[in-house]
Design an enzyme around this catalytic site. Sequence first.
Site, PDB file in Angstrom:
ATOM      1  N   GLU A 159      -1.783  -2.137  -8.245  1.00  0.00           N
ATOM      2  CA  GLU A 159      -3.000  -2.468  -7.505  1.00  0.00           C
ATOM      3  C   GLU A 159      -3.528  -1.195  -6.892  1.00  0.00           C
ATOM      4  O   GLU A 159      -2.810  -0.199  -6.811  1.00  0.00           O
ATOM      5  CB  GLU A 159      -2.713  -3.514  -6.417  1.00  0.00           C
ATOM      6  CG  GLU A 159      -1.720  -3.093  -5.341  1.00  0.00           C
ATOM      7  CD  GLU A 159      -2.337  -2.248  -4.225  1.00  0.00           C
ATOM      8  OE1 GLU A 159      -3.550  -2.395  -3.942  1.00  0.00           O
ATOM      9  OE2 GLU A 159      -1.620  -1.415  -3.638  1.00  0.00           O
TER      10      GLU A 159
ATOM     11  N   HIS B  31      -5.171  -4.988  -2.016  1.00  0.00           N
ATOM     12  CA  HIS B  31      -5.839  -4.896  -0.713  1.00  0.00           C
ATOM     13  C   HIS B  31      -6.866  -6.020  -0.584  1.00  0.00           C
ATOM     14  O   HIS B  31      -8.078  -5.812  -0.588  1.00  0.00           O
ATOM     15  CB  HIS B  31      -6.498  -3.527  -0.566  1.00  0.00           C
ATOM     16  CG  HIS B  31      -5.521  -2.418  -0.380  1.00  0.00           C
ATOM     17  ND1 HIS B  31      -4.667  -2.001  -1.380  1.00  0.00           N
ATOM     18  CD2 HIS B  31      -5.250  -1.623   0.699  1.00  0.00           C
ATOM     19  CE1 HIS B  31      -3.919  -1.003  -0.927  1.00  0.00           C
ATOM     20  NE2 HIS B  31      -4.252  -0.753   0.332  1.00  0.00           N
TER      21      HIS B  31
ATOM     22  N   SER C  79       0.853  -1.183   0.000  1.00  0.00           N
ATOM     23  CA  SER C  79       0.000   0.000   0.000  1.00  0.00           C
ATOM     24  C   SER C  79       0.890   1.234   0.000  1.00  0.00           C
ATOM     25  O   SER C  79       1.681   1.426  -0.921  1.00  0.00           O
ATOM     26  CB  SER C  79      -0.976  -0.039   1.180  1.00  0.00           C
ATOM     27  OG  SER C  79      -1.982   0.933   1.026  1.00  0.00           O
TER      28      SER C  79
END
Length: 337
Positions: free
Chosen positions: A236, A307, A136
């Site tokens: 992502e 995620h 992330s």
Amino acid sequence: MRRRTVLGGLGALTAQFAASPAWPRLHDKPPRLREGDTVALVSPASAADAEEGVGRAEYYIRGMGLVPKTGANAAGSFGYLAGTDAQRAADINAAYADPEVRAVFAVRGGWGGARILPLLDWDTIRANPKLLIGFSDVTALHLAFAKQAGFSTIHGPNGTGSWRKESWESLWRLAFAADTPVLGGMDVETVTERPARTVTGGRATGRLLGGNLTVLSTLMGTGWLPDFTDAILFLEDVNEAEYRVDRMFQQLRLAGVLDGLAGVVFGQCSRCATQDPDYAGFTVDQLVDQYLGPLGIPAVTGFDTGHIANQLSLPSGAAVELDADARTIRLLEPIVA
């Protein structure tokens, strides 16, 4: 063993790669992890609750058979950050300077990692190769390490992540076993019930670079991004409306990043679908086809990263082969010594 109890157990457990002269030569590789090793827990970005955040991360680290050494500011708070920029950077610098620490786990992501990049002691980091593990917002660190440090890192769950079977097994093979695993493919898609899709078939080799699309986009033009020429780009994201995904893909295209790639792996874009029943725009899947299809290079969408539960741990900065037809990434040499 204890880690089998906590993490759900291990499953059934090479090609060498001569790096292209265009890629930076790797320095000494980080050491492989062994049971009983001490690893650092740091919070490079958002604040982590002392019990549910740091305490949970310590629990999982012990379950891996490792000994957590928690940074002084890992449970700190400064606005929405885990301490001031100087404090958060100090924890990372201390971890890389500490001869007892064998690897560095991010407690969580959130936002703020990019703020500390100029404060990191890159000479010390380069002189003491150690795996950095997280995802992330930790993408900012992975990309900066790929440019500045000269050794691979692992894009995988943060310390507070779920660490389910596929996540743990892929981490174990990369970090503990010094293996060259094949990641992804139909078997993983079946287990996770997340089918991937080939956008353009074929095989390509390159340096695996990327992470969170939003974080990568915010680093454009900053000088902290590595060279993506001939790379395998992986992306992502989470909670991004389709028009924002469109905007970020367009940014990459206009910057020339997409034109020089060897291949692309688009992972999961969790909760990226607009809920407005009157929305008449493109889906994320359609945007992927619009931007990746015309490139004419091997490309996959729906890969098991992002995620999500059971995300695969990926060797960021490492030389890999992408097989877009099989929807797999194969590591071409161990990332640890």
